[in-house]
Motif scaffolding. Structure first.
Motif, short mmCIF file in Angstrom:
data_model
loop_
_atom_site.label_atom_id
_atom_site.label_comp_id
_atom_site.label_asym_id
_atom_site.label_seq_id
_atom_site.Cartn_x
_atom_site.Cartn_y
_atom_site.Cartn_z
N ALA A 100 0.94 -1.21 -0.15
CA ALA A 100 -0.20 -0.29 -0.36
C ALA A 100 0.55 1.23 -0.12
N LEU A 101 2.50 0.69 0.68
CA LEU A 101 3.30 2.24 0.65
C LEU A 101 4.18 1.79 0.02
N ASN A 102 4.33 2.62 -0.65
CA ASN A 102 5.78 2.51 -2.22
C ASN A 102 7.07 3.09 -2.06
N PRO A 103 7.57 3.30 -2.25
CA PRO A 103 8.62 3.84 -1.82
C PRO A 103 9.44 4.95 -3.30
N GLN A 104 9.93 6.10 -3.06
CA GLN A 104 10.32 6.69 -4.18
C GLN A 104 10.91 5.70 -4.72
N PRO A 105 11.16 6.41 -6.08
CA PRO A 105 12.41 5.70 -7.08
C PRO A 105 13.51 6.49 -6.73
N GLY A 106 14.80 5.24 -6.82
CA GLY A 106 15.75 5.44 -6.15
C GLY A 106 16.56 4.13 -5.68
N THR A 107 17.57 4.20 -4.90
CA THR A 107 18.41 3.73 -4.23
C THR A 107 18.49 2.93 -3.01
N TYR A 108 18.37 1.76 -2.76
CA TYR A 108 18.07 1.61 -1.53
C TYR A 108 18.96 -0.02 -1.13
N ARG A 109 18.61 -0.07 0.00
CA ARG A 109 20.31 -1.60 0.84
C ARG A 109 19.11 -2.12 1.33
N VAL A 110 19.20 -3.56 1.66
CA VAL A 110 18.93 -4.70 2.36
C VAL A 110 19.28 -3.78 3.90
N ALA A 111 18.49 -3.48 4.19
CA ALA A 111 19.55 -2.62 5.88
C ALA A 111 19.78 -3.67 7.09
N THR A 112 18.52 -4.54 6.99
CA THR A 112 18.20 -5.51 8.28
C THR A 112 18.50 -6.44 8.36
N PRO A 113 18.60 -7.49 8.92
CA PRO A 113 18.71 -8.63 8.65
C PRO A 113 17.12 -9.35 8.33
N ASP A 175 17.52 -16.57 -0.63
CA ASP A 175 18.25 -16.31 -1.62
C ASP A 175 19.57 -15.56 -2.02
N PHE A 176 19.29 -14.54 -2.40
CA PHE A 176 19.85 -13.83 -3.12
C PHE A 176 20.12 -12.84 -2.39
N ALA A 177 19.64 -11.46 -1.51
CA ALA A 177 19.38 -10.47 -0.92
C ALA A 177 19.65 -10.67 0.09
N ALA A 178 21.23 -10.55 0.66
CA ALA A 178 21.93 -10.49 1.95
C ALA A 178 21.71 -9.14 2.56
N VAL A 179 22.30 -8.80 3.13
CA VAL A 179 22.07 -7.24 4.00
C VAL A 179 23.01 -6.25 3.11
N SER A 180 22.39 -5.29 2.79
CA SER A 180 23.50 -4.03 1.91
C SER A 180 23.50 -4.16 0.39
N THR A 181 22.57 -5.92 -0.45
CA THR A 181 22.27 -5.95 -1.35
C THR A 181 22.35 -4.51 -1.83
N ALA A 182 21.59 -4.02 -2.83
CA ALA A 182 21.55 -2.59 -3.79
C ALA A 182 19.95 -3.74 -4.33
N VAL A 183 18.73 -2.41 -3.80
CA VAL A 183 17.50 -2.14 -4.59
C VAL A 183 17.03 -0.79 -4.83
N ILE A 184 17.28 -1.29 -6.61
CA ILE A 184 17.00 0.05 -7.34
C ILE A 184 15.22 -0.26 -7.51
#
Length: 187
Positions: A100-113, A175-184
């Motif tokens: 229901a809530l979408n982030p703005q376009p941009g670069t994020y990182r998987v930040a939490t365990p 399996d793919f998105a560990a902490v710090s993986t970029a999310v575009i």
């Protein structure tokens, strides 16, 4: 007597041919596609209802300007995610149900365990394989799979942040998105 027995033989032969015909029909109806004769465009279920044929979905093209290196690309308008390796090769792409809530376009990182065991999502649905990457209006936004496999549209009156995917795709994301993986996130 010879005449009577020839009538019996003819009757038995006719019955045997009828049985063979029924068995042949049943066998052809249950034959795997690899050996069955080509059929019509739509197959028929056991109840006689026509099933629509499944069209091959064209491969989803990775959005331009979606970064480089290992990353998760999330296209809001397309409701699709791509898992991309270090060399820029798409390893997997799949549809998602946006939150229901979408982030703005941009670069994020998987930040939490990453959270593995099943837990209750912000919408009350039991979820697994939570991969959080953003916060919108104080609500965490992340990828997850509903334990029951559902991908229902979120209730717009609730402030929820779960981007849902199938359980199989959730396993791949996990399996793919560990902490710090970029999310575009792209529009």
């Amino acid at each position: 007597m010879a005449r009577g027995s020839s009538g019996i033989v003819a009757g038995l032969t006719a019955a045997a041919l009828a049985v063979v015909g029924v068995l042949a029909y049943q066998a052809s109806a249950n034959a795997p596609d690899s050996v069955a004769a080509p059929g019509p465009a739509a197959s028929v279920t056991a109840t006689g209802q026509a099933k629509p044929t499944k069209k091959a979905e064209p491969p989803a093209v990775l959005p331009a300007d979606s970064g480089t290196g290992k990353r998760v690309v999330y296209a809001l308008a397309d409701r699709r995610v791509w898992l991309v390796d270090e060399a820029g090769k798409v390893l997997r792409t799949f549809p998602v149900m946006p939150s229901a809530l979408n982030p703005q376009p941009g670069t994020y990182r998987v930040a939490t365990p990453r959270q593995g065991p099943a837990t209750k999502g912000s919408d009350g649905v039991m979820i697994e394989h939570v991969v959080r990457f953003a916060t919108v209006d104080g609500v965490s936004v992340g990828f997850s799979a509903a334990v029951d496999g559902s991908m229902k549209s979120p209730d717009p009156s609730l402030k929820t942040g779960g981007v849902r995917m199938s359980r199989t795709d959730g396993n791949a994301m996990w399996d793919f998105a560990a902490v710090s993986t970029a999310v575009i996130v792209v529009p």
